[in-house]
Design a protein around this motif. Structure first.
Motif, PDB file in Angstrom:
ATOM      1  N   ASP A  30       0.854  -1.185   0.000  1.00  0.00           N
ATOM      2  CA  ASP A  30       0.000   0.000   0.000  1.00  0.00           C
ATOM      3  C   ASP A  30       0.889   1.234   0.000  1.00  0.00           C
ATOM      4  O   ASP A  30       2.108   1.143   0.167  1.00  0.00           O
ATOM      5  CB  ASP A  30      -0.937   0.016   1.213  1.00  0.00           C
ATOM      6  CG  ASP A  30      -2.260   0.714   0.908  1.00  0.00           C
ATOM      7  OD1 ASP A  30      -2.317   1.489  -0.085  1.00  0.00           O
ATOM      8  OD2 ASP A  30      -3.235   0.495   1.639  1.00  0.00           O
ATOM      9  N   PHE A  31       0.243   2.382  -0.184  1.00  0.00           N
ATOM     10  CA  PHE A  31       0.940   3.660  -0.077  1.00  0.00           C
ATOM     11  C   PHE A  31       0.571   4.316   1.247  1.00  0.00           C
ATOM     12  O   PHE A  31      -0.594   4.312   1.662  1.00  0.00           O
ATOM     13  CB  PHE A  31       0.548   4.597  -1.224  1.00  0.00           C
ATOM     14  CG  PHE A  31       1.168   4.232  -2.540  1.00  0.00           C
ATOM     15  CD1 PHE A  31       2.463   4.651  -2.845  1.00  0.00           C
ATOM     16  CD2 PHE A  31       0.470   3.489  -3.474  1.00  0.00           C
ATOM     17  CE1 PHE A  31       3.044   4.318  -4.066  1.00  0.00           C
ATOM     18  CE2 PHE A  31       1.037   3.153  -4.691  1.00  0.00           C
ATOM     19  CZ  PHE A  31       2.327   3.572  -4.990  1.00  0.00           C
ATOM     20  N   VAL A  32       1.569   4.878   1.899  1.00  0.00           N
ATOM     21  CA  VAL A  32       1.359   5.752   3.051  1.00  0.00           C
ATOM     22  C   VAL A  32       1.913   7.109   2.633  1.00  0.00           C
ATOM     23  O   VAL A  32       3.128   7.292   2.579  1.00  0.00           O
ATOM     24  CB  VAL A  32       2.065   5.222   4.316  1.00  0.00           C
ATOM     25  CG1 VAL A  32       1.857   6.188   5.481  1.00  0.00           C
ATOM     26  CG2 VAL A  32       1.549   3.837   4.675  1.00  0.00           C
ATOM     27  N   GLY A  33       1.019   8.022   2.278  1.00  0.00           N
ATOM     28  CA  GLY A  33       1.456   9.248   1.633  1.00  0.00           C
ATOM     29  C   GLY A  33       2.080   8.901   0.293  1.00  0.00           C
ATOM     30  O   GLY A  33       1.501   8.182  -0.523  1.00  0.00           O
ATOM     31  N   GLU A  34       3.301   9.359   0.071  1.00  0.00           N
ATOM     32  CA  GLU A  34       4.011   9.075  -1.177  1.00  0.00           C
ATOM     33  C   GLU A  34       4.846   7.799  -1.104  1.00  0.00           C
ATOM     34  O   GLU A  34       5.425   7.374  -2.097  1.00  0.00           O
ATOM     35  CB  GLU A  34       4.938  10.256  -1.521  1.00  0.00           C
ATOM     36  CG  GLU A  34       4.213  11.568  -1.783  1.00  0.00           C
ATOM     37  CD  GLU A  34       3.382  11.518  -3.051  1.00  0.00           C
ATOM     38  OE1 GLU A  34       3.830  10.872  -4.016  1.00  0.00           O
ATOM     39  OE2 GLU A  34       2.303  12.131  -3.077  1.00  0.00           O
ATOM     40  N   GLY A  79      -5.580 -12.241   6.427  1.00  0.00           N
ATOM     41  CA  GLY A  79      -5.870 -11.295   5.365  1.00  0.00           C
ATOM     42  C   GLY A  79      -5.077 -10.028   5.589  1.00  0.00           C
ATOM     43  O   GLY A  79      -4.059 -10.016   6.297  1.00  0.00           O
ATOM     44  N   ARG A  80      -5.559  -8.962   5.007  1.00  0.00           N
ATOM     45  CA  ARG A  80      -4.837  -7.688   5.088  1.00  0.00           C
ATOM     46  C   ARG A  80      -4.745  -7.239   6.546  1.00  0.00           C
ATOM     47  O   ARG A  80      -5.758  -6.976   7.185  1.00  0.00           O
ATOM     48  CB  ARG A  80      -5.558  -6.653   4.240  1.00  0.00           C
ATOM     49  CG  ARG A  80      -4.821  -5.350   4.146  1.00  0.00           C
ATOM     50  CD  ARG A  80      -5.435  -4.425   3.107  1.00  0.00           C
ATOM     51  NE  ARG A  80      -4.680  -3.180   3.059  1.00  0.00           N
ATOM     52  CZ  ARG A  80      -3.528  -3.033   2.431  1.00  0.00           C
ATOM     53  NH1 ARG A  80      -3.019  -4.052   1.791  1.00  0.00           N
ATOM     54  NH2 ARG A  80      -2.890  -1.883   2.440  1.00  0.00           N
ATOM     55  N   PRO A  81      -3.502  -7.088   7.104  1.00  0.00           N
ATOM     56  CA  PRO A  81      -3.388  -6.849   8.541  1.00  0.00           C
ATOM     57  C   PRO A  81      -3.026  -5.427   8.953  1.00  0.00           C
ATOM     58  O   PRO A  81      -2.806  -5.180  10.142  1.00  0.00           O
ATOM     59  CB  PRO A  81      -2.250  -7.808   8.921  1.00  0.00           C
ATOM     60  CG  PRO A  81      -1.324  -7.728   7.735  1.00  0.00           C
ATOM     61  CD  PRO A  81      -2.211  -7.509   6.520  1.00  0.00           C
ATOM     62  N   TRP A  82      -2.933  -4.477   8.008  1.00  0.00           N
ATOM     63  CA  TRP A  82      -2.476  -3.147   8.417  1.00  0.00           C
ATOM     64  C   TRP A  82      -3.051  -2.081   7.501  1.00  0.00           C
ATOM     65  O   TRP A  82      -3.541  -2.354   6.412  1.00  0.00           O
ATOM     66  CB  TRP A  82      -0.940  -3.075   8.404  1.00  0.00           C
ATOM     67  CG  TRP A  82      -0.362  -2.974   7.011  1.00  0.00           C
ATOM     68  CD1 TRP A  82      -0.145  -3.985   6.126  1.00  0.00           C
ATOM     69  CD2 TRP A  82       0.037  -1.770   6.336  1.00  0.00           C
ATOM     70  NE1 TRP A  82       0.366  -3.512   4.945  1.00  0.00           N
ATOM     71  CE2 TRP A  82       0.502  -2.161   5.050  1.00  0.00           C
ATOM     72  CE3 TRP A  82       0.065  -0.421   6.696  1.00  0.00           C
ATOM     73  CZ2 TRP A  82       0.977  -1.226   4.128  1.00  0.00           C
ATOM     74  CZ3 TRP A  82       0.537   0.512   5.773  1.00  0.00           C
ATOM     75  CH2 TRP A  82       0.986   0.102   4.500  1.00  0.00           C
ATOM     76  N   SER A  83      -2.944  -0.830   7.977  1.00  0.00           N
ATOM     77  CA  SER A  83      -3.349   0.340   7.198  1.00  0.00           C
ATOM     78  C   SER A  83      -2.567   1.530   7.740  1.00  0.00           C
ATOM     79  O   SER A  83      -2.110   1.514   8.893  1.00  0.00           O
ATOM     80  CB  SER A  83      -4.857   0.582   7.319  1.00  0.00           C
ATOM     81  OG  SER A  83      -5.263   1.711   6.576  1.00  0.00           O
ATOM     82  N   GLY A  84      -2.408   2.561   6.913  1.00  0.00           N
ATOM     83  CA  GLY A  84      -1.647   3.716   7.376  1.00  0.00           C
ATOM     84  C   GLY A  84      -2.001   4.981   6.630  1.00  0.00           C
ATOM     85  O   GLY A  84      -2.504   4.941   5.505  1.00  0.00           O
ATOM     86  N   VAL A  85      -1.737   6.118   7.269  1.00  0.00           N
ATOM     87  CA  VAL A  85      -1.903   7.435   6.648  1.00  0.00           C
ATOM     88  C   VAL A  85      -0.688   8.283   7.002  1.00  0.00           C
ATOM     89  O   VAL A  85      -0.027   8.042   8.019  1.00  0.00           O
ATOM     90  CB  VAL A  85      -3.189   8.145   7.108  1.00  0.00           C
ATOM     91  CG1 VAL A  85      -4.422   7.372   6.671  1.00  0.00           C
ATOM     92  CG2 VAL A  85      -3.195   8.361   8.613  1.00  0.00           C
ATOM     93  N   MET A  86      -0.388   9.252   6.148  1.00  0.00           N
ATOM     94  CA  MET A  86       0.717  10.164   6.402  1.00  0.00           C
ATOM     95  C   MET A  86       0.152  11.489   6.919  1.00  0.00           C
ATOM     96  O   MET A  86      -0.754  12.070   6.316  1.00  0.00           O
ATOM     97  CB  MET A  86       1.532  10.393   5.130  1.00  0.00           C
ATOM     98  CG  MET A  86       2.804  11.199   5.352  1.00  0.00           C
ATOM     99  SD  MET A  86       4.010  10.355   6.414  1.00  0.00           S
ATOM    100  CE  MET A  86       4.636   9.103   5.286  1.00  0.00           C
TER     101      MET A  86
END
Length: 654
Positions: A30-34, A79-86
Motif C-alpha cells: 500500500d501507499f502511506v502518503g508518497e 488477510g490484510r493486517p495493516w493500514s496507514g496514513v501520512m
C-alpha cells in the motif's frame, strides 16, 4: 564437460537451509502518503512478518522490530493486517499483532512510545480478531472486520463490520467498539467508503457457500451518527462470486464478478472488459486486491488465463495495456496513488519482489525486496507450461520442471524420478515462478511437475466447477494422468514416481496412495485425512462446510465420505510415505494424522511421521522447513535407490 552421475545424486549448492531462508514473499502492499509500504517474511526470526517502508530517498526501513508480527488470524488464513496514513508529523499506522490478535496503533516518528493497543483481549475461544483495517484518521476511527468467538467450539463465532476508536478507549472497554450495521452474515469483508463518504460497500456470504461459489455485494448509506443504514444487495448470489469491490474517484462502484463464467470487471453492473480471462481470484484471505482504480479513471488490473499479469485497463474502451518487464506473475495485492501503482511480481527466474509502475511514464521498476541470486542461476530449473489430456479428453494444466544441473548429467538410458506436486486449496492454483524448493530437487536430478488439476482457479468457472462433488476423484485422476503421460513420453521413470502435496494437496496425495498404484511413495503435508470429521466440526469455521460442495452434504451422501476418506482406506496403502504436520494447526488438526497412523499399526508399511511444535497450517520457521525438506529427499533416496550427498537419513518405521 558434464560429469555423469545418477539422477538424485547430483551435488547442488541449493541446500535446504537456502531454500528455507528464501521462503515466503512480500505482501499487503500500500501507499502511506508518497511512500510504498508492505509486509515481509522473516523465516530466520521464527517466521514473523514485519512491516517495511521505502522512504523518499529510496532506502528500505524495517518499521517494526521483533517480536512484533504483522499478521491476522481471522478465518485462520487471515488477510490484510495493516493500514496507514501520512500526517505532517509522520505516518500513523494500525496493525494486527499475531500473538494476541489485538489491533495496535503506532507512530514510527515517536518509536520510544511503541505500539499502543486499540482493542481488548478476550478470554473466550480465539478471542477478538481483526482484519482488513481502513484507517479514517479524520473520523478518529479504524473500520475493519471483527471476528469474535462466543464459545469454545470452532464455529462459535460471529463476524461483523466494526469501527474501532483511535483514542484507545476500546482497549479498556469492549463497548467502545461500534458495530456499523445490524445486518448479519457469516462472513464479511471490510467496508469501503465512497469518495464523498456517504456510502459504504462490502462483500458477504453465508454457509454452506465458499466465496468462490457465491457472494453478495452490499451497499449502505452512511448515516449522521456514523453507522450504516439499511443495506441493499447490489449484485451477486448463490452462483455469482464477487471477491473484490472498490470505489472509483468519480463515485462509481467497481467490482469483479464471474457472472459470465470468468472473473471480469464491472462498473455499476456493466462489464468493462469481457474476456475469457480472470481479473480476480478466490477470496482465501480478507482484503485481497486484484485491481485498483487510479485518480485518472484508469484501473490497474491483474489479469490472465492460468497466469496473472499487471496491466492498465481503460474502462471506456475496454483496452488493457500490460506493464513492460520480466514479471510473468503477480500476487493478489495491489495499490495505487496518483499515477503510481505498487504490486508484487515474480517470474521463472526471479522470486517475488515489490514492483512500482508509473502510468504517466510507463516505467516499471523494483522498489523493494529485490531478487538477488543466492546461487548461480544456472542451477535454476527451466519450466515448461504444458496441457495434458485427462479422462474423457479433458484438459489438465501443469508446469513441468525437468532435472537440471549445469555440470552434471545422468548415464545414457536412465530416466529421472519425478515428483507430482498437488497444490492446496483445492480452489487455488500454482504459479509458474522461481521456487527454491523446486530447485532443491531439480538441481539434484529429480523432476517436478506441478498440476493445476480440475478445480483449480485461473481457467474459468467451468474448469473450477469440475471438482464439485468430485474431490478425491478428479484431482487424483488428473495427477495420475499427468504422471502416466510423463512416463509414456519417456520423460519420467515409471517406477520412480512420487506424489506430494500440502493441505488439500496432502489430501490428494493421501487419496492417491490409498486408491491408485502408480506411485512408488509420497509425501503428505498437514493434510485432510478424516473426511467425516473435517466436514463435521473438527476444522475451523471458514471451511467447515467446504465439503458440502467438494463432496456433497454428509446427510445426503455419507457413504461417499467413507469411500474417499484416506482414514477409512488406510488399509490399502502399501507405498512408503512421509507425513509432516504442525502441532498448532487449527485447519487440519494433528489428531487426524494420529488416527490415520493408528489404522496402520502392525501393517509394516515403511513411513515416518514428523510433527512440529509451534507450527500451524503452513511451515514458517527455518528449522522446520530444513528438517522437512531433508526428510523428504531422504525418503525419495531410499525408495528410488540413489544416495544424495550430505543428507541425513530419515528413519522409516515399519
Amino acid at each position: 564437460m558434464a560429469r555423469i552421475l545418477p539422477y538424485g545424486e547430483w551435488p547442488s549448492p541449493i541446500d535446504a537451509a537456502l531454500a528455507a531462508a528464501h521462503d515466503g514473499q512480500p505482501d499487503s502492499v500500500d501507499f502511506v502518503g508518497e511512500e510504498a509500504w508492505w509486509t515481509e517474511p522473516r523465516p530466520m526470526e521464527g517466521g514473523r512478518r514485519t512491516l517495511v517502508r521505502r522512504t523518499a530517498d529510496g532506502a528500505q526501513q524495517t518499521v517494526l522490530p521483533p517480536p512484533w508480527n504483522v499478521r491476522s488470524r481471522v478465518m485462520e488464513y487471515g488477510g490484510r493486517p495493516w493500514s496507514g496514513v501520512m500526517r505532517p508529523e509522520g505516518p500513523l499506522l494500525v496493525f494486527v499483532h499475531f500473538a494476541d490478535q489485538r489491533l495496535y496503533a503506532y507512530e514510527p516518528a515517536a518509536p520510544g512510545d511503541g505500539p499502543r493497543p486499540l482493542t481488548p483481549l478476550s478470554p473466550v475461544g480465539g478471542g477478538l480478531r481483526w482484519v482488513d483495517p481502513q484507517l479514517h484518521a479524520e473520523r478518529g476511527e479504524v473500520w475493519c472486520v471483527l471476528e469474535e468467538f462466543t464459545g469454545e467450539g470452532p464455529s462459535d463465532v460471529r463476524r461483523v463490520v466494526a469501527a474501532v476508536p483511535l483514542d484507545g478507549s476500546a482497549a479498556r472497554d469492549r463497548r467502545a467498539v461500534r458495530e456499523l450495521t445490524e445486518a448479519r452474515h457469516r462472513f464479511v469483508t471490510g467496508p469501503r467508503l465512497s469518495p464523498d463518504g456517504r456510502r459504504a460497500a462490502w462483500i458477504a456470504w453465508d454457509h454452506p457457500r465458499m466465496p468462490w461459489d457465491g457472494t453478495e455485494l452490499i451497499v449502505a448509506e452512511v448515516t449522521g451518527d456514523g453507522t450504516l443504514g439499511e443495506p441493499r444487495t447490489l449484485a451477486g448470489g448463490p452462483e455469482e462470486s464477487i471477491p473484490q469491490a472498490e470505489w472509483a474517484a468519480d463515485g462509481s462502484l467497481l467490482y469483479a464478478s464471474d457472472l459470465g463464467g470468468w472473473w471480469n470487471l464491472y462498473r455499476d453492473g456493466v462489464p468493462l472488459c469481457p474476456r475469457a480471462e480472470e481479473f480476480a481470484g478466490p477470496l482465501w484471505k480478507v482484503g485481497l486486491r486484484w485491481f485498483a482504480p487510479l485518480e485518472s479513471g484508469l484501473i490497474a488490473v491483474l489479469h490472465g488465463r492460468g497466469a496473472s499479469r499487471l496491466g492498465i485497463l481503460d474502462p471506456d474502451s475496454g483496452e488493457v495495456v500490460d506493464a513492460a518487464g520480466p514479471w510473468t506473475e503477480f500476487a493478489a495485492t495491489l495499490a495505487a496513488h496518483g499515477s503510481r501503482i505498487v504490486a508484487v511480481g515474480a517470474s521463472p527466474r526471479t522470486a517475488y519482489e515489490v514492483v512500482e509502475l508509473d502510468v504517466s511514464t510507463g516505467r516499471a521498476r523494483v522498489v523493494g525486496t529485490a531478487h538477488e541470486d543466492a546461487v548461480d542461476p544456472a542451477y535454476y530449473p527451466d519450466p515448461r507450461v504444458r496441457t495434458f489430456t485427462g479422462p474423457g479428453g479433458r484438459e489438465i494444466h501443469a508446469h513441468l520442471y525437468p532435472p537440471h544441473h549445469p555440470g552434471h548429467t545422468a548415464p545414457d538410458g536412465e530416466l529421472p524420478p519425478y515428483l507430482v506436486w498437488a497444490h492446496g486449496g483445492p480452489t487455488s492454483r500454482v504459479p509458474c515462478v522461481l521456487d527454491l524448493e523446486i530447485a532443491y530437487f531439480t538441481s539434484r536430478g529429480i523432476g517436478v511437475v506441478e498440476v493445476n488439476y480440475g478445480g483449480s482457479t485461473g481457467y474459468g468457472r467451468e474448469y473450477r466447477n469440475r471438482l464439485r462433488g468430485q474431490w478425491g476423484v478428479v484431482d487424483v485422476e488428473d495427477c495420475a494422468a499427468v504422471a502416466a503421460a510423463l512416463a509414456d513420453e519417456g520423460i519420467a521413470d515409471r517406477d520412480r514416481l512420487a506424489v506430494r502435496g500440502g493441505s488439500a494437496g496432502g489430501w490428494t496425495s493421501a487419496v492417491s496412495l490409498t486408491t491408485t498404484d502408480g506411485y512408488a511413495c509420497g509425501t503428505i503435508i498437514y493434510p485432510v485425512l478424516d473426511l467425516k470429521s473435517f466436514g463435521s466440526g473438527e476444522t475451523h469455521d471458514f471451511e467447515s462446510r467446504y465439503t458440502d460442495t467438494l463432496v456433497g452434504p454428509y446427510s445426503e451422501v455419507p457413504d461417499r465420505y467413507a469411500e474417499r476418506s484416506p482414514l477409512e482406506n488406510a488399509h490399502r496403502i502399501t507405498a512408503p510415505f512421509l507425513l509432516l504436520q504442525g502441532l498448532d494447526d487449527p485447519i487440519c488438526p494433528p489428531a487426524q494424522c494420529e488416527r490415520f497412523l493408528a489404522r496402520l499399526a502392525g501393517r509394516r508399511v515403511p513411513h515416518a511421521y514428523l510433527a512440529f511444535e509451534g507450527e500451524g497450517h503452513g511451515f514458517r520457521r527455518v528449522e522446520t522447513m530444513v528438517r522437512a525438506l531433508e526428510a523428504e529427499l531422504s525418503l525419495y533416496a531410499q525408495v528410488f535407490g540413489f544416495d544424495p550427498p550430505g543428507i541425513p537419513t530419515l528413519e522409516l518405521s515399519r
